[in-house]
Write a protein that holds these residues in place. Structure first.
Motif, short mmCIF file in Angstrom:
data_model
loop_
_atom_site.label_atom_id
_atom_site.label_comp_id
_atom_site.label_asym_id
_atom_site.label_seq_id
_atom_site.Cartn_x
_atom_site.Cartn_y
_atom_site.Cartn_z
N HIS A 1 0.85 -1.20 0.00
CA HIS A 1 0.00 0.00 0.00
C HIS A 1 0.88 1.24 0.00
O HIS A 1 2.12 1.14 0.07
N VAL B 1 -11.13 0.57 -1.88
CA VAL B 1 -11.07 0.92 -0.46
C VAL B 1 -12.20 0.24 0.30
O VAL B 1 -12.01 -0.30 1.39
N VAL C 1 -6.23 -1.65 -0.78
CA VAL C 1 -6.15 -0.19 -0.69
C VAL C 1 -6.78 0.27 0.62
O VAL C 1 -7.96 0.62 0.67
#
Length: 509
Positions: free
Chosen positions: A167, A407, A501
């Motif tokens: 990440h 996300v 993410v």
């Protein structure tokens, strides 16, 4: 043959209908006494009654915006004549909450899963290499490549692969702020996920997001199948890669020895997600997934709805299904958090839909949200969680997240989702290792064009060839099959290596 109307009228209160096919001027809409005056693309809205300027436009029996100019019957209704305005919703608490009609345990469906020593059940058997910080991403990927691309897993038939979870964060952050909590909670959720048989965490050594602090915070202790290291402590890039390869090599026999066993589907936690939505999403794939969600819950399972900005304007439908006033209030608290968050960042919650959403027929966030909520079916809302919190309640729950798909799904997987169903009208393709993602197409045209990427076509609902219930049953059956090892289209393309993410909230210092 039964003549199918060229439009779908979803609710008697609606003053618009949705085009099943492209409508040309002069098309007569039987049953409405309306003649189409404009070209209306497939999936877009057409007025079936006159709508005065400033008057609400209704779809699903709900307000999706107001007419920015007078709209005569038969006109195309979209961005040129429909605009978003704030709508004050009345929030009833729990009036539609009902106990699920549970299927008796001896008749519940089962799947073939990996039961772990923790009692959790996985649907896949991966090994994870988790970066604590962006600085260790290159090393983590090199370790995974050794096993995935250089023969390091040769002969290991029961290991699905080695996943490098990297990440862009991990340093220059406030350890007292919510962004740090989100990141550490996400890493912890993945490190303890049932779809991993082994885990190695790799840091740089000087970063803010210290592995030692994560271990202390969540009570994580090292074991033969859970190991950690820092590049600076080991002695550099080459030595760390070699060390991590050796450590994983020592796990292979044990991880490979795992075997699938018959497990109840009550052990499944399903992430409900949509991306690349179109005007059919709330008509076909989303309500079909909602029916599958209700079926899974009847079998004792759990489903997670997320994407808070994409339930904005439709949250009143969820508060009506809340198991308690406390659950309803917690959902509204998250909505208020988002109002403040958007204002602080000079954004608006109604900046949705995206370009692709609008091209597919969606005009306002109210319209998009009403369709998105349909993924949650009609089951009682049992709990509301913050991002990446472990889901402990069974049944239908909500997890706060952004609407950005990678996300949102990262948070759902961190919360424990071991299956994903992802609806799309425009053609989203991503996958999310270690959890398999089933792609559900909303319409025939996109499905036929992108059949190699789609697992199930729900377009028959639009054409009238299939009911929501029939499509939902097919989705449920597919969930069980994939949980038992059947590969999804995104798995065949090896998607999922780049979709980890975590939500970055707060200042980067």
């Amino acid at each position: 043959m039964v003549q199918v109307s060229p439009v779908i009228h979803l609710n008697p209160l609606d003053n618009v209908a949705v085009a099943r096919v492209k409508l040309t001027p002069g098309t007569v809409l039987d049953g409405f006494g309306v003649t189409v005056t404009d070209a209306v693309p497939q999936g877009h809205k057409v007025a079936v009654a006159g709508i005065a300027e400033g008057e609400p436009v209704r779809k699903y029996g709900q307000i999706i915006g107001v007419a920015s100019s007078a709209i005569p019957p038969g006109q195309h209704v979209h961005t040129q004549n429909l605009e978003m305005r704030d709508v004050e919703q009345h929030h009833d608490f729990g009036v539609d909450a009902r106990e699920p009609d549970y299927i008796p345990e001896d008749r519940r469906a089962r799947f073939m899963g990996y039961r772990r020593a923790t009692g959790k059940v996985g649907t896949r058997n991966y090994i994870a290499v988790i970066s604590s910080v962006n600085c260790s991403a290159t090393v983590s990927k090199a370790v995974a490549d050794h096993f995935n691309r250089m023969g390091g897993l040769e002969g290991r038939r029961n290991i699905d692969g080695v996943v490098a979870l990297t990440h862009g964060g991990g340093c220059a952050m406030n350890t007292q702020a919510e962004g740090y909590r989100y990141l550490t909670r996400t890493i912890w959720g993945y490190a303890t996920h049932a779809n991993f048989g082994g885990v190695v965490m790799i840091g740089l050594g000087c970063e803010t997001n210290q592995i030692s602090l994560i271990k202390e915070m969540y009570g994580m202790t090292e074991s033969p199948n859970f190991r950690t290291m820092n590049i600076q402590g080991v002695g550099g890039t080459r030595k760390t890669i070699a060390n991590a390869i050796d450590v994983i090599g020592g796990m292979l026999d044990d991880v490979d020895s795992a075997r699938r066993t018959s497990e109840p589907v009550s052990e499944l936690t399903l992430a409900l997600e949509c991306g690349g939505s179109d005007g059919y999403s709330g008509i076909s794939a989303n309500p079909a997934l909602g029916h599958a969600s209700d079926l899974l819950i009847r079998h004792g399972g759990t489903t997670i709805l997320s994407e808070t900005p994409e339930i904005y304007g439709a949250e009143h439908l969820l508060t009506r299904r809340a198991a308690s006033p406390e659950v309803a209030r917690k959902l509204l608290e998250r909505i208020e958090w988002w109002r403040d968050y958007a204002e602080r960042n000079k954004a608006e919650l109604n900046n949705n839909p995206s370009y692709g959403n609008k091209a597919g027929g969606l005009t306002t966030i109210l319209e998009k949200s009403l369709g998105a909520v349909a993924k949650g079916g009609g089951s009682r809302l049992n709990a509301v969680y913050e991002y990446a919190e472990p889901v402990k309640e069974k049944g239908f729950v909500f997890m706060d997240s952004p609407g950005y798909d990678p996300v949102a799904v990262t948070g759902q997987v961190a919360s424990g989702a071991n299956m994903i169903c992802f609806t799309t009208g425009r053609g989203s393709t991503s996958g999310f290792k270690p959890t398999p993602s089933i792609k559900l197409a909303t319409n025939n045209t996109m499905y036929e064009h992108m059949a190699e990427d789609m697992d199930i076509n729900c377009g028959g609902i639009v054409t009238g060839d299939e009911t929501i219930e029939q499509s939902g049953q097919r989705i449920f059956d597919k969930i069980v099959a994939v949980a038992s090892g059947e590969r999804t289209k995104s798995e065949e393309y090896d998607y999922g290596n780049n979709e980890f993410v975590p939500w970055q909230v707060g200042a980067v210092m």
